[in-house]
Design an enzyme around this catalytic site. Structure first.
Site, PDB file in Angstrom:
ATOM      1  N   SER A 267     -44.061   2.269  22.134  1.00 55.82           N
ATOM      2  CA  SER A 267     -43.153   1.140  21.924  1.00 55.82           C
ATOM      3  C   SER A 267     -42.580   0.588  23.235  1.00 55.82           C
ATOM      4  O   SER A 267     -42.180  -0.567  23.288  1.00 55.82           O
ATOM      5  CB  SER A 267     -42.009   1.528  20.985  1.00 55.82           C
ATOM      6  OG  SER A 267     -41.201   2.531  21.565  1.00 55.82           O
TER       7      SER A 267
ATOM      8  N   LYS B 244     -35.196   2.707  23.870  1.00 54.91           N
ATOM      9  CA  LYS B 244     -35.313   1.269  23.630  1.00 54.91           C
ATOM     10  C   LYS B 244     -34.425   0.503  24.604  1.00 54.91           C
ATOM     11  O   LYS B 244     -33.457   1.028  25.140  1.00 54.91           O
ATOM     12  CB  LYS B 244     -34.899   0.915  22.194  1.00 54.91           C
ATOM     13  CG  LYS B 244     -35.817   1.457  21.116  1.00 54.91           C
ATOM     14  CD  LYS B 244     -37.180   0.803  21.118  1.00 54.91           C
ATOM     15  CE  LYS B 244     -38.052   1.275  19.964  1.00 54.91           C
ATOM     16  NZ  LYS B 244     -38.443   2.698  20.119  1.00 54.91           N
TER      17      LYS B 244
END
Length: 209
Positions: free
Chosen positions: A129, A167
């Site tokens: 990701s 993230k």
């Protein structure tokens, strides 16, 4: 070309040495100088060489001369005086302190010269990701802190699953979004229905060949 590479490398080594002395990251320096992170990183990686006015700006920031910043030093070695064991975290129990023994998979020896101030731990990137910024399987050094600035990469604990994710944090109208760098992944929205808390700021990663 060889001489040009040598000059870039000398500045890169001196730049990293000055950052290490102050327990600063490339991102910290970029923010302090108002220069893009990618530009400062290209200097630190000896990919590019700054213009004369930027060299002066760097020298002024570190309180050294331009000559000290760009000159080669014998072997360009920063002596490692001590190492400490930094925990690599696995699954995290939401109610436990972050560095509780049951959360720790192993310890990684890290030279104190290259550590930021404060408590640190490692997390392993578990997917793609954050590619290309952070490859899958990388061990990411995290400085423990309860918040980060917008657009910084953080280790965030998703309360419902007790999983820590890496993230990029962005906020809009009091809503926090956990953004992947890989456009093939979907952002995570943090709110009452999906609570989360920031564990710390990503500093750098290491990856095995």
């Amino acid at each position: 070309m060889a001489k040009e590479n040598k000059v870039r490398l000398a500045l890169a080594n001196n730049l990293k040495e000055e950052l290490n002395k102050r327990r600063m990251t490339v991102a910290d320096l970029a923010k302090a100088l108002g220069i893009s992170d990618s530009t400062v990183r290209s200097w630190a990686n000896a990919e590019k060489y700054p213009r004369i006015e930027k060299i002066q700006q760097l020298a002024d920031f570190f309180h050294i001369t331009r000559l000290e910043l760009i000159s080669s030093k014998p072997d360009n070695v920063v002596p490692i005086t001590k190492t400490v064991k930094i925990p690599l975290l696995g699954e995290i129990a939401c109610g436990d302190p972050i560095l509780a023994e049951e959360n720790i998979e192993e310890y990684i020896d890290e030279p104190v010269n290259y550590l930021p101030s404060g408590k640190c731990f490692y997390l392993k990137a578990k997917d793609n990701s954050m590619k290309p910024t952070i490859p899958d399987g990388s061990k990411v050094l995290i400085r423990q802190q309860p918040d980060v600035d917008d657009n910084e990469i953080a280790a965030v604990l998703i309360v419902e699953t007790n999983e820590a994710t890496l993230k990029r944090v962005k906020r809009s109208n009091k809503t926090m979004f956990l953004m992947p760098d890989n456009p093939e992944y979907t952002p995570i929205i943090v709110g009452k229905d999906n609570p989360a808390r920031i564990l710390g700021k990503a500093i750098r990663y290491t990856s095995d060949l």
